[in-house]
Scaffold this motif. Structure first.
Motif, PDB file in Angstrom:
ATOM      1  N   PHE A  95      -3.025  14.186  -4.949  1.00 49.15           N
ATOM      2  CA  PHE A  95      -4.278  13.642  -4.311  1.00 49.15           C
ATOM      3  C   PHE A  95      -4.349  12.570  -3.673  1.00 49.15           C
ATOM      4  N   VAL A  96      -3.949  12.045  -2.521  1.00 45.52           N
ATOM      5  CA  VAL A  96      -4.076  10.048  -2.132  1.00 45.52           C
ATOM      6  C   VAL A  96      -4.052   9.818  -0.772  1.00 45.52           C
ATOM      7  N   GLY A  97      -4.323  11.265  -0.254  1.00 44.61           N
ATOM      8  CA  GLY A  97      -5.280  11.526   1.199  1.00 44.61           C
ATOM      9  C   GLY A  97      -6.498  10.969   0.927  1.00 44.61           C
ATOM     10  N   VAL A  98      -7.075  10.168   2.129  1.00 45.18           N
ATOM     11  CA  VAL A  98      -9.091   9.812   1.881  1.00 45.18           C
ATOM     12  C   VAL A  98      -9.282  11.134   2.934  1.00 45.18           C
ATOM     13  N   PRO A  99     -10.561  11.658   1.703  1.00 42.91           N
ATOM     14  CA  PRO A  99     -11.274  12.618   1.758  1.00 42.91           C
ATOM     15  C   PRO A  99     -11.786  12.987   3.240  1.00 42.91           C
ATOM     16  N   HIS A 100     -11.441  14.285   4.027  1.00 39.37           N
ATOM     17  CA  HIS A 100     -12.008  13.311   5.316  1.00 39.37           C
ATOM     18  C   HIS A 100     -13.216  15.103   4.743  1.00 39.37           C
TER      19      HIS A 100
ATOM     20  N   VAL B 294       8.936  19.896  -6.466  1.00 38.98           N
ATOM     21  CA  VAL B 294       7.927  19.085  -5.443  1.00 38.98           C
ATOM     22  C   VAL B 294       7.794  19.395  -4.079  1.00 38.98           C
ATOM     23  N   ALA B 295       6.614  19.506  -3.651  1.00 32.87           N
ATOM     24  CA  ALA B 295       6.064  19.221  -1.921  1.00 32.87           C
ATOM     25  C   ALA B 295       5.326  18.184  -1.903  1.00 32.87           C
ATOM     26  N   VAL B 296       6.160  18.315  -0.702  1.00 36.81           N
ATOM     27  CA  VAL B 296       5.464  16.833  -0.040  1.00 36.81           C
ATOM     28  C   VAL B 296       4.423  17.936   0.883  1.00 36.81           C
ATOM     29  N   ILE B 297       3.184  17.941   1.211  1.00 34.41           N
ATOM     30  CA  ILE B 297       2.311  18.583   2.430  1.00 34.41           C
ATOM     31  C   ILE B 297       1.543  16.578   3.040  1.00 34.41           C
ATOM     32  N   GLY B 298       2.180  16.535   4.044  1.00 29.41           N
ATOM     33  CA  GLY B 298       1.640  15.104   5.425  1.00 29.41           C
ATOM     34  C   GLY B 298       3.363  14.679   5.845  1.00 29.41           C
ATOM     35  N   ASP B 299       3.143  14.619   6.675  1.00 25.14           N
ATOM     36  CA  ASP B 299       4.854  13.732   7.057  1.00 25.14           C
ATOM     37  C   ASP B 299       4.126  12.248   7.284  1.00 25.14           C
ATOM     38  N   GLY B 300       3.333  11.584   7.580  1.00 29.16           N
ATOM     39  CA  GLY B 300       3.174  10.489   7.802  1.00 29.16           C
ATOM     40  C   GLY B 300       3.273   9.551   6.172  1.00 29.16           C
ATOM     41  N   ALA B 301       3.654   8.012   7.535  1.00 30.56           N
ATOM     42  CA  ALA B 301       4.096   7.080   6.076  1.00 30.56           C
ATOM     43  C   ALA B 301       4.298   7.732   4.584  1.00 30.56           C
ATOM     44  N   VAL B 302       2.713   7.478   3.991  1.00 29.08           N
ATOM     45  CA  VAL B 302       2.391   8.016   2.448  1.00 29.08           C
ATOM     46  C   VAL B 302       3.363   9.237   2.243  1.00 29.08           C
ATOM     47  N   GLY B 303       2.949  10.473   3.261  1.00 23.12           N
ATOM     48  CA  GLY B 303       4.122  11.127   2.771  1.00 23.12           C
ATOM     49  C   GLY B 303       5.223  11.105   2.305  1.00 23.12           C
ATOM     50  N   LEU B 304       5.868  10.379   3.224  1.00 28.05           N
ATOM     51  CA  LEU B 304       7.282   9.685   3.537  1.00 28.05           C
ATOM     52  C   LEU B 304       7.226   9.186   1.829  1.00 28.05           C
TER      53      LEU B 304
ATOM     54  N   VAL C 203       3.184  18.706  -6.443  1.00 26.03           N
ATOM     55  CA  VAL C 203       2.525  18.947  -4.482  1.00 26.03           C
ATOM     56  C   VAL C 203       1.652  17.688  -4.795  1.00 26.03           C
ATOM     57  N   LEU C 204       2.355  16.808  -3.198  1.00 28.01           N
ATOM     58  CA  LEU C 204       1.522  15.875  -3.728  1.00 28.01           C
ATOM     59  C   LEU C 204       0.581  15.752  -1.557  1.00 28.01           C
ATOM     60  N   GLY C 205      -0.300  15.578  -1.872  1.00 30.58           N
ATOM     61  CA  GLY C 205      -1.414  15.463  -0.925  1.00 30.58           C
ATOM     62  C   GLY C 205      -1.494  14.572  -0.299  1.00 30.58           C
ATOM     63  N   ALA C 206      -1.007  14.410   1.306  1.00 33.75           N
ATOM     64  CA  ALA C 206      -0.564  12.513   1.302  1.00 33.75           C
ATOM     65  C   ALA C 206      -1.859  12.919   2.796  1.00 33.75           C
TER      66      ALA C 206
ATOM     67  N   ASP D  45       0.505  -1.038  -0.054  1.00 34.21           N
ATOM     68  CA  ASP D  45       0.072  -0.019   0.070  1.00 34.21           C
ATOM     69  C   ASP D  45       1.007   1.196   0.218  1.00 34.21           C
ATOM     70  N   VAL D  46       1.596   1.588   1.094  1.00 35.46           N
ATOM     71  CA  VAL D  46       2.204   3.011   1.381  1.00 35.46           C
ATOM     72  C   VAL D  46       2.998   3.199   0.101  1.00 35.46           C
ATOM     73  N   MET D  47       4.077   2.462  -0.215  1.00 38.06           N
ATOM     74  CA  MET D  47       4.820   2.885  -1.263  1.00 38.06           C
ATOM     75  C   MET D  47       3.913   3.380  -2.774  1.00 38.06           C
ATOM     76  N   GLY D  48       2.752   2.456  -3.441  1.00 38.67           N
ATOM     77  CA  GLY D  48       2.359   2.567  -3.847  1.00 38.67           C
ATOM     78  C   GLY D  48       1.977   3.152  -4.106  1.00 38.67           C
ATOM     79  N   THR D  49       0.936   3.980  -2.487  1.00 37.33           N
ATOM     80  CA  THR D  49       0.412   5.274  -2.773  1.00 37.33           C
ATOM     81  C   THR D  49       1.219   7.005  -2.997  1.00 37.33           C
ATOM     82  N   GLY D  50       2.368   6.390  -2.331  1.00 36.41           N
ATOM     83  CA  GLY D  50       3.173   7.948  -2.165  1.00 36.41           C
ATOM     84  C   GLY D  50       3.565   7.922  -3.616  1.00 36.41           C
ATOM     85  N   HIS D  51       4.088   6.764  -4.625  1.00 40.56           N
ATOM     86  CA  HIS D  51       4.526   6.772  -6.528  1.00 40.56           C
ATOM     87  C   HIS D  51       2.721   6.838  -6.549  1.00 40.56           C
TER      88      HIS D  51
END
Lengths: 343, 343
Positions: B263-268, B169-179, B238-241, B149-155
């Protein structure tokens, strides 16, 4: 000189205004030979917002250079030119990246304080970054005029939707931009082009431009029809040429999962119609905006000059500058697709 | 067998459940060797929605094939396999187009009625379309597990944002997906990778993964910092994690005009934070969604096996299956970036 001005809700007049002159060394003055009315001009026409005195109208025009400032090197008096609807300096990072509409020194013809395209002449700031000279040729002036906005905007929609050779494309909106979107999609090699149109005259132009299927239903029925035509999958590239929430809703509903909506219709309703969660679930992208027409002018002009591209059929009414108000009314009442103004 | 189940708000238990068996000829049963907890698992963990009895949890796992149905030809008992977090039939038009998450016969591990990844074994529907066999190798199991999941999702975020060689590139979110997004952006050749992170431990992983700049500010100050680092232009990719409205708002604010947000973060929060008119004015695209990890598995697996890609550092806590509730709590309370479950 004479120019069209807007004074309030559906209040368009033609007035005497000062002749434009070169104010800055990077300016040119262009004598307008042909102009036209844009769907986005209707947003201002219909608006009830209060207006300053004598705001000019129009941003689509072609003409002949009359005078240039000392620093202008790209065009000379006597040159026939196409002007995109925005001026841009041609030298900033945004212009270099082909996003001329984000040029910090850019602006829109017809914005307060600038000349509009619906007048006998226009002061063009940053002439070198803005104008494109047209070599002598026999191509119809209408084909060149369409390059100032509507054809480039349709092309932007198609590019943003990712139209590729062999693609299945749906076009939502049968105004002049949607029709040029059909033409752009065909030019980019689309195999199937489905246009949603309830107006026989517009559908006829769409078919002439390369539409393979015309869906005459509205709303949910239109969505069903597109799905039937695409084995239930939808279209991988959807051109959103109308800016209403309903149009965006339809665009998303007919998009194939993993596909993209190229949207160029000025948003009327904020976020309405854009279902972010559905986009997420189905991996449908949204890409578009104000078309950086200047970036596309060289390649589209080359095709027009070679006789491979002619958007002229979008023009179905011609008025003189003095009758421009009638041109607006005809488009507002959907009696005309797009009005040409002759000088 | 033992498996983790969720019963309500922050109520995770480990229970005896029936052993999975091959029910359909296209099934496989996989003995789980390693699993992990996803940021999206926390959405369910934090939810106060009522739950059916014994709904399984987890969708990220690797393991060894224990049994296969009569129609399965791609994997055999004894094969080590990576499972993406969704199963998919591998044969429909969506799978063929690489949008496996839209497969009409697909589903998510852990959805009601299916096995979850946080259990000793899992029934995998459509094994041929879902599982990817891993040849013998010495690479860490954690590197393989991250491919579920997480690496494929970041990709996916990086691909959707259009990261290209030389990109900023800017990465918003420093969770595992952002990383993992940082790692993916570097892999795709980004020259400058700016990560917005207020946690020193996460920023350290980001730097190890290739981040060139760490912005520790929040909200508007973070936006200013990114603009300062990019000559006022912003980042073209921009990566919206993270799926919050605030994260989307920040992503749009730091995007360069003409750029794209992947964007790959599940919309809240529904559409909150997505300013459609600003996207239009600035030609900023929004592309993303649930990552079709299965589509990316072959190329990412090849890099892992070649020793060129190792997302293992995102795992900073290991628990046994019996202690999985502690693994959730640690992530929920941000004591851990990502929890590995050992069997």
């Amino acid at each position: 000189m004479r120019a069209s001005t807007i004074h309030g809700h559906k209040d368009i007049r033609v007035e005497d205004v000062p002749d434009p002159v070169v104010r800055r060394p990077t300016d040119a003055v262009v004598r307008v030979t042909h102009a036209c009315i844009c769907g986005s001009d209707l947003l201002g026409y219909r608006s009830t917002a209060p207006r300053g005195n004598s705001q000019r109208t129009g941003h689509e025009f072609i003409g002949v250079v009359e005078a240039v400032g000392a620093d202008v090197v790209g065009v000379r008096p006597g040159d026939r030119v196409v002007a995109p609807f925005c001026w841009s300096d041609g030298s900033c990072p945004h212009c270099a990246a082909g996003v001329h509409t984000s040029c910090p020194r850019g602006g829109f013809f017809g914005q307060p304080g600038s000349d509009g395209g619906h007048g006998e002449a226009v002061r063009v700031p940053f002439a070198d970054g803005t104008l494109v000279a047209v070599p002598d040729s026999d191509v119809p002036a209408t084909a060149l005029l369409a390059l100032s906005d509507v054809m480039g905007t349709g092309h932007h929609a198609a590019r943003c939707a990712g139209v590729r050779p062999g693609a299945t494309v749906a076009v939502i909106g049968d105004g002049a931009v949607g029709l040029c979107g059909v033409l752009a999609a065909r030019r980019l090699g689309a195999e199937r082009i489905i246009v949603v149109s309830r107006h026989a005259d517009r559908a006829a132009v769409a078919v002439k431009f390369g539409a393979t299927d015309v869906v005459t239903e509205r709303g949910g029925h239109a969505v069903e029809a597109v799905h039937e035509l695409t084995h239930g999958l939808g279209a991988e590239a959807v051109l959103g040429a109308a800016g209403t929430g309903e149009a965006m809703h339809t665009a998303l509903a007919v998009a194939r999962d993993g596909g993209a909506i190229g949207f160029v219709g000025v948003p009327h309703d904020g976020n309405e119609g854009v279902d972010f969660r559905q986009m997420f679930r189905r991996n449908v992208a949204l890409r578009g905006g104000i078309a950086p027409v200047r970036a596309y002018l060289p390649e589209l002009l080359a095709d027009v000059l070679a006789g491979r591209l002619d958007p002229s059929p979008v023009f179905d009414l011609t008025v003189s500058l003095e009758d421009v108000a009638e041109g607006y009314a005809a488009m507002d009442e959907r009696r005309a697709i797009k009005t040409l103004i002759r000088f």
